[in-house]
Design a protein around this motif. Structure first.
Motif, PDB file in Angstrom:
ATOM      1  N   LYS A  99       0.864  -1.165   0.000  1.00 54.24           N
ATOM      2  CA  LYS A  99       0.000   0.000   0.000  1.00 54.24           C
ATOM      3  C   LYS A  99       0.900   1.213   0.000  1.00 54.24           C
ATOM      4  O   LYS A  99       2.096   1.109   0.237  1.00 54.24           O
ATOM      5  N   VAL A 100       0.324   2.352  -0.289  1.00 52.57           N
ATOM      6  CA  VAL A 100       1.128   3.560  -0.420  1.00 52.57           C
ATOM      7  C   VAL A 100       0.778   4.543   0.678  1.00 52.57           C
ATOM      8  O   VAL A 100      -0.262   4.454   1.313  1.00 52.57           O
ATOM      9  N   THR A 101       1.676   5.485   0.885  1.00 53.00           N
ATOM     10  CA  THR A 101       1.449   6.599   1.802  1.00 53.00           C
ATOM     11  C   THR A 101       1.502   7.883   0.990  1.00 53.00           C
ATOM     12  O   THR A 101       2.383   8.045   0.152  1.00 53.00           O
ATOM     13  N   PHE A 102       0.572   8.786   1.249  1.00 55.79           N
ATOM     14  CA  PHE A 102       0.441   9.995   0.431  1.00 55.79           C
ATOM     15  C   PHE A 102       1.125  11.190   1.072  1.00 55.79           C
ATOM     16  O   PHE A 102       1.028  11.403   2.289  1.00 55.79           O
TER      17      PHE A 102
END
Lengths: 112, 113
Positions: A99-102
């Motif tokens: 998953k990504v972090t913005f």
């Protein structure tokens, strides 16, 4: 701790010029990094993804670079248009997690 | 129809009330996420689900719960709403193959008074 830095100051640019937005990250080793566009009150829209083994990625007037040594990604919009005015978010993936972090985004204003 | 639909679009609720935000998707993606966005803080992950039987806490899960009713549906609940949960909430989906972008819904603007 992990940190993503995008210029919080708005970027104003004249129509037709190239806009360059910066994303710096610390304590990450992302396998890839994504860029999104967000208009006020709307959900982010995915633009481009660049992988750690890619130096550069292009899509129409957009270009993204990824320097894993500098821990930095640059996002370029060439021949900018007023319709490009929006907030642009970078999002590195979170290490081993899928998953990504913005980042908080940079607001771009293209002046006619 | 939108690929990712969130309901309601706007909601005002009182402190202490239970509220549910709903998300449905037609992308066929296994992975779904709930984020909240606050000015100056960006998007923060509340919960995520990699399939119907897999639910994981994100960085700010306290005060929230989720339910993955089906592959296409992922709802977020605030059991007892408080004013600092006032924010813009987004649901997103992604493909299983990592490296693909997320598809976001249009958001729910929640105000807790």
């Amino acid at each position: 701790s992990q940190k993503i830095e995008q210029n919080s100051e708005a970027l104003n640019i004249q129509e037709g010029k190239t806009a360059t937005l910066t994303c710096n990250y610390t304590n990450y080793s992302p396998a890839y990094l994504q860029w999104y566009r967000q208009d006020p009150g709307r959900g982010p829209v995915f633009l481009l993804l660049i992988r750690e083994n890619e130096k550069e990625k292009r899509k129409e007037r957009l270009k993204v670079t990824f320097d894993t040594t500098l821990k930095q990604s640059l996002f370029h919009i060439t021949a900018s248009q007023p319709a490009d005015s929006a907030t642009y978010l970078c999002a590195p993936n979170s290490g081993g997690y899928q998953k990504v972090t913005f980042g908080t985004g940079t607001k771009l204003q293209v002046i006619p | 129809d939108a690929d990712v639909t969130q309901t309601p679009r706007n909601r005002i609720t009182k402190t202490g009330k239970r509220i549910m935000l709903e998300c449905s998707q037609t992308k066929g993606h296994d992975r779904m996420y709930w984020y909240r966005q606050d000015p100056g803080l960006g998007l923060r992950l509340i919960y995520y689900s990699f399939d119907v039987k897999d639910i994981n806490k994100g960085e700010i899960s306290d005060g929230y719960s989720v339910s993955r009713q089906a592959q296409a549906k992922f709802s977020l609940s605030l059991e007892s709403a408080i004013p600092n949960q006032t924010a813009l909430y987004f649901c997103a989906t992604s493909e299983q193959d990592r490296g693909h972008g997320y598809t976001f819904g249009s958001g729910t603007r929640l105000t807790v008074v």
